[in-house]
Design an enzyme around this catalytic site. Structure first.
Site, PDB file in Angstrom:
ATOM      1  N   LYS A  86     -22.146  52.430  59.173  1.00 51.69           N
ATOM      2  CA  LYS A  86     -21.056  52.225  58.080  1.00 51.69           C
ATOM      3  C   LYS A  86     -21.525  50.748  57.289  1.00 51.69           C
ATOM      4  O   LYS A  86     -21.477  49.624  58.155  1.00 51.69           O
ATOM      5  CB  LYS A  86     -19.837  52.028  58.747  1.00 51.69           C
ATOM      6  N   GLY A 125     -20.125  41.210  62.178  1.00 53.01           N
ATOM      7  CA  GLY A 125     -18.953  40.702  61.279  1.00 53.01           C
ATOM      8  C   GLY A 125     -18.040  39.694  61.779  1.00 53.01           C
ATOM      9  O   GLY A 125     -18.494  38.948  62.499  1.00 53.01           O
ATOM     10  N   SER A 126     -16.849  39.861  61.078  1.00 53.18           N
ATOM     11  CA  SER A 126     -15.928  38.569  61.423  1.00 53.18           C
ATOM     12  C   SER A 126     -15.035  38.958  62.803  1.00 53.18           C
ATOM     13  O   SER A 126     -15.131  40.187  63.130  1.00 53.18           O
ATOM     14  CB  SER A 126     -14.891  38.493  60.316  1.00 53.18           C
ATOM     15  N   THR A 131     -12.238  41.300  62.369  1.00 52.20           N
ATOM     16  CA  THR A 131     -12.260  42.911  62.357  1.00 52.20           C
ATOM     17  C   THR A 131     -12.638  43.396  63.804  1.00 52.20           C
ATOM     18  O   THR A 131     -12.340  44.278  64.148  1.00 52.20           O
ATOM     19  CB  THR A 131     -13.340  43.038  61.313  1.00 52.20           C
ATOM     20  N   GLY A 132     -13.419  42.185  64.475  1.00 53.31           N
ATOM     21  CA  GLY A 132     -13.866  42.728  65.827  1.00 53.31           C
ATOM     22  C   GLY A 132     -12.700  42.868  66.767  1.00 53.31           C
ATOM     23  O   GLY A 132     -12.693  43.691  67.405  1.00 53.31           O
ATOM     24  N   GLU A 170     -15.736  28.427  60.511  1.00 54.75           N
ATOM     25  CA  GLU A 170     -16.734  29.163  59.631  1.00 54.75           C
ATOM     26  C   GLU A 170     -16.483  29.216  58.298  1.00 54.75           C
ATOM     27  O   GLU A 170     -15.566  29.770  57.893  1.00 54.75           O
ATOM     28  CB  GLU A 170     -17.083  30.268  60.339  1.00 54.75           C
ATOM     29  N   GLU A 180     -21.023  41.133  67.489  1.00 56.03           N
ATOM     30  CA  GLU A 180     -21.969  40.023  67.095  1.00 56.03           C
ATOM     31  C   GLU A 180     -20.912  39.472  65.919  1.00 56.03           C
ATOM     32  O   GLU A 180     -20.982  39.892  64.810  1.00 56.03           O
ATOM     33  CB  GLU A 180     -23.086  40.409  66.439  1.00 56.03           C
ATOM     34  N   CYS A 196     -24.715  33.831  60.177  1.00 53.19           N
ATOM     35  CA  CYS A 196     -23.882  33.570  61.210  1.00 53.19           C
ATOM     36  C   CYS A 196     -24.241  32.389  62.016  1.00 53.19           C
ATOM     37  O   CYS A 196     -23.457  31.686  62.682  1.00 53.19           O
ATOM     38  CB  CYS A 196     -23.738  34.922  61.858  1.00 53.19           C
TER      39      CYS A 196
HETATM   40  P1  NAD Z   1     -16.051  41.619  58.067  1.00 47.11           P
HETATM   41  O1  NAD Z   1     -15.359  41.751  59.447  1.00 47.11           O
HETATM   42  O2  NAD Z   1     -14.853  41.680  56.978  1.00 47.11           O
HETATM   43  O3  NAD Z   1     -16.842  43.072  57.766  1.00 47.11           O
HETATM   44  C1  NAD Z   1     -17.732  43.606  58.447  1.00 47.11           C
HETATM   45  C2  NAD Z   1     -17.719  45.061  58.306  1.00 47.11           C
HETATM   46  O4  NAD Z   1     -16.439  45.609  59.096  1.00 47.11           O
HETATM   47  C3  NAD Z   1     -17.809  45.792  57.067  1.00 47.11           C
HETATM   48  O5  NAD Z   1     -18.722  46.883  56.771  1.00 47.11           O
HETATM   49  C4  NAD Z   1     -16.318  46.103  56.580  1.00 47.11           C
HETATM   50  O6  NAD Z   1     -16.171  47.034  55.730  1.00 47.11           O
HETATM   51  C5  NAD Z   1     -16.059  46.617  58.073  1.00 47.11           C
HETATM   52  N1  NAD Z   1     -14.637  46.571  58.421  1.00 47.11           N
HETATM   53  C6  NAD Z   1     -13.470  46.067  57.892  1.00 47.11           C
HETATM   54  N2  NAD Z   1     -12.274  46.211  58.383  1.00 47.11           N
HETATM   55  C7  NAD Z   1     -12.634  46.926  59.344  1.00 47.11           C
HETATM   56  C8  NAD Z   1     -11.716  47.630  60.318  1.00 47.11           C
HETATM   57  N3  NAD Z   1     -10.309  47.541  60.262  1.00 47.11           N
HETATM   58  N4  NAD Z   1     -12.329  48.497  61.295  1.00 47.11           N
HETATM   59  C9  NAD Z   1     -13.738  48.375  61.277  1.00 47.11           C
HETATM   60  N5  NAD Z   1     -14.677  47.999  60.212  1.00 47.11           N
HETATM   61  C10 NAD Z   1     -14.160  47.279  59.413  1.00 47.11           C
HETATM   62  O7  NAD Z   1     -17.087  40.436  58.074  1.00 47.11           O
HETATM   63  P2  NAD Z   1     -18.171  40.288  56.620  1.00 47.11           P
HETATM   64  O8  NAD Z   1     -17.271  39.267  55.700  1.00 47.11           O
HETATM   65  O9  NAD Z   1     -18.760  41.243  56.064  1.00 47.11           O
HETATM   66  O10 NAD Z   1     -19.241  39.363  57.345  1.00 47.11           O
HETATM   67  C11 NAD Z   1     -18.995  38.160  57.614  1.00 47.11           C
HETATM   68  C12 NAD Z   1     -19.008  37.929  59.190  1.00 47.11           C
HETATM   69  O11 NAD Z   1     -20.013  38.407  59.765  1.00 47.11           O
HETATM   70  C13 NAD Z   1     -19.052  36.188  59.425  1.00 47.11           C
HETATM   71  O12 NAD Z   1     -17.979  36.048  60.334  1.00 47.11           O
HETATM   72  C14 NAD Z   1     -20.541  36.066  60.012  1.00 47.11           C
HETATM   73  O13 NAD Z   1     -20.489  34.992  61.048  1.00 47.11           O
HETATM   74  C15 NAD Z   1     -20.464  37.466  60.665  1.00 47.11           C
HETATM   75  N6  NAD Z   1     -21.949  37.931  60.994  1.00 47.11           N
HETATM   76  C16 NAD Z   1     -22.594  37.687  62.379  1.00 47.11           C
HETATM   77  C17 NAD Z   1     -23.653  37.809  62.753  1.00 47.11           C
HETATM   78  C18 NAD Z   1     -24.045  37.819  64.195  1.00 47.11           C
HETATM   79  O14 NAD Z   1     -25.174  38.164  64.609  1.00 47.11           O
HETATM   80  N7  NAD Z   1     -23.304  37.146  65.090  1.00 47.11           N
HETATM   81  C19 NAD Z   1     -24.686  38.162  61.506  1.00 47.11           C
HETATM   82  C20 NAD Z   1     -24.331  38.270  60.546  1.00 47.11           C
HETATM   83  C21 NAD Z   1     -22.764  38.043  60.234  1.00 47.11           C
END
Ligand code: NAD
Length: 498
Positions: A190, A242-243, A246-247, A400, A265, A302
């Site tokens: 996804k 991701g964030s 969301t995690g 962040e 992550e 990140c």
């Molecule tokens: P996000 O959490 O908004 O979205 C990430 C993904 O999750 C997207 O595909 C989104 O559509 C999906 N998503 C959104 N709501 C969801 C839900 N309720 N259930 C399941 N999936 C859902 O994050 P973002 O804005 O795309 O990315 C930025 C974040 O990612 C920052 O916090 C950054 O630090 C982190 N990041 C971490 C790493 C790492 O390796 N640690 C690498 C890159 C980015």
């Protein structure tokens, strides 16, 4: 011939862009023709319409993934057979390097030199690395009593879902799908709704390489797709980048459904600590700007070293060196090979980062940047921005930002730096600069971070090293052989021989 802005722009004008989902082994529209518009952050132009998947597509893709897993064409293939397919896929990605790089640049605003020489080659390498690893990993024979044979073997888990962000769209995906597929799982990807195009495109290359139907599927769409995958009772493992917000939702959904295994992550606010005996201050300044990725990739990294902790006696000198670095990162056209800073991902994100800049103006001293740039282009650009903070209390020094904003924070004694560094909910990465290796190493041992660099930042980020975070930066590790553990079950078999 070296490509110029003109040649990249000409290629962009004729690029054919696929926006459909990849389910089973073919591209298809979402049910009812549902779709969303995919715009380029470079200039705000419409790139294509993308299938907006939902519950129907999740249900279908999970059913197909389960069938493909149970069928065993991939799960029961020998490691050597899987290796051959993954290597062919990597070779196809290499052959399509420029096309994929251009797609990534148009979709995510990243400089073309970064995508064509960095991201896409790294995707191919990631696949090659895991392909090459899997047929060299022996299982275990356990010392046991004479009449028994004890074995521990690895098996794939089943159906894996990977949900990824937009900052390194294809590379973050590859960090999940390469080890998960190498281990024999069926995977549903996804991509972020903000950058779905390269994920969609590589699915076809995977099919050409010989991935059996249903082993790799791509469902573009919004958070609802990720939420449905996280809540699905027949998804066995969910790998997320991701964030933190969301995690958390994903963990709740996993707990409320089938207790699927979840790997996270997440974000960071990584400290880059420069002691007064730093062996090379100009180098530290360059690394703080570039390698620490605060100004490269627009700060959308990140592990960006977004907190520069500086021993007070060298603060003025290092700040001046950094101020000089800002000129190197003035935003430019991402299709121009000399551009080092491209566009932020979209208008919302630009506004969010501007909000941090505004709070920084109130709580700290602005040393440079802070203005929107290239507004005439229709895209979303911000100058590299540098703040001096009196301490770590300002919001820009704690949260962040995920943009090109660096906070310089002074400290007096090395132990103060450790205290400040660890005073964060995050623990993704850190660095220490000192000519005294024993001291730097002693400090690095005290830093609560998944990766610590000494006298460098973000160097040797190779597949051999595990990458991931302590604390709220996540759990588990991407890359290295450890990543295979995330996507494998361990089976103990004990046999009585007589
Ligand atoms: P996000 O959490 O908004 O979205 C990430 C993904 O999750 C997207 O595909 C989104 O559509 C999906 N998503 C959104 N709501 C969801 C839900 N309720 N259930 C399941 N999936 C859902 O994050 P973002 O804005 O795309 O990315 C930025 C974040 O990612 C920052 O916090 C950054 O630090 C982190 N990041 C971490 C790493 C790492 O390796 N640690 C690498 C890159 C980015």
């Amino acid at each position: 011939m070296t490509a110029t802005r003109t040649t990249w722009a000409a290629r962009a004008a004729t690029l054919s862009i696929e926006g459909r989902a990849f389910i089973g082994d073919e591209y298809c529209a979402a049910s009812g023709g549902s779709h969303f518009a995919c715009y380029s952050p470079i200039d705000g132009s419409l790139l294509t319409q993308v299938a907006r998947c939902g519950a129907v597509e999740v249900e279908l893709a999970v059913r197909i993934a389960r069938l493909s897993f149970a069928g065993g064409d991939w799960a029961c293939a020998t490691p050597r057979e899987r290796k051959a397919v993954l290597l062919r896929w990597a070779a196809l990605i290499e052959a399509h390097n420029d096309e994929l790089a251009l797609l990534e640049t148009l979709d995510a605003g990243k400089p073309i030199t970064d995508t064509s020489e960095g991201d896409i080659p790294a995707v191919a390498y990631c696949l090659q690395w895991f392909a090459e690893a899997i047929d060299k990993l022996p299982d275990e024979l356990i010392p046991s009593e004479r009449d028994f044979l004890g074995m521990v073997t690895r098996e794939p888990i089943g159906v894996v879902a990977a949900i990824v962000p937009w900052n390194y769209p294809l590379l973050m995906a590859a960090w999940k799908f390469a080890p998960a597929l190498a281990a024999g799982n069926s995977l549903i990807l996804k991509p972020s709704e903000k950058s779905p195009l390269t994920a969609i495109r590589v699915a076809e290359l995977g099919r050409q390489a010989g991935l059996p139907a249903g082993v790799f599927q791509v469902l573009p769409g919004f958070g609802e797709v990720g939420q449905a995958l996280a809540a699905h009772p027949d998804v066995d493992c969910l790998a997320f980048t991701g964030s933190g917000a969301t995690g958390r939702r994903i963990l709740h959904a996993a707990a409320d459904s089938n207790l699927k295994r979840v790997w996270l992550e997440l974000g960071g606010k990584s400290p880059n600590i420069v002691l007064a005996d730093c062996p090379d201050l100009p180098r530290a300044a360059k690394a703080a700007a570039a390698a620490a990725a605060i100004y490269s990739n627009m700060g959308e990294v990140c592990s960006a070293g977004s907190r520069l902790l500086v021993q007070r006696s060298i603060q003025a000198e290092l700040s001046e060196l950094l101020r000089n670095e800002l000129a190197e990162y003035q935003p430019g056209d991402p299709l121009n090979p000399s551009t080092r800073m491209g566009a932020l991902i979209d208008q919302d994100h630009l506004q969010r980062v501007q909000g941090f800049v505004a709070s920084g103006r109130r709580e700290a001293e602005l040393l440079g940047g802070g203005q929107v740039a290239r507004a005439h282009s229709g895209g979303f650009y911000l100058e590299p921005t540098l703040f001096a903070c009196a301490d770590q209390r300002p919001r820009i020094a704690r949260e962040e930002i995920f943009g090109p904003v660096l906070s310089i924070i002074p400290f007096d004694e090395p132990q103060d730096a450790v205290r400040l560094a660890n005073a964060s909910e995050f623990g993704l990465a850190a660095a220490v600069w000192s000519a005294d290796f024993a001291q730097a190493h002693a400090l690095s041992r005290q830093l609560r971070a998944g990766t610590v660099w000494i006298n460098c930042y973000d160097e040797l980020s190779d597949m051999n090293f595990p990458f991931g975070g302590y604390k709220q930066s996540g759990n588990g590790r991407d890359n290295s052989l450890h990543a295979l553990e995330k996507y494998s079950e361990l089976k103990t078999t004990i046999a009585r021989l007589r």
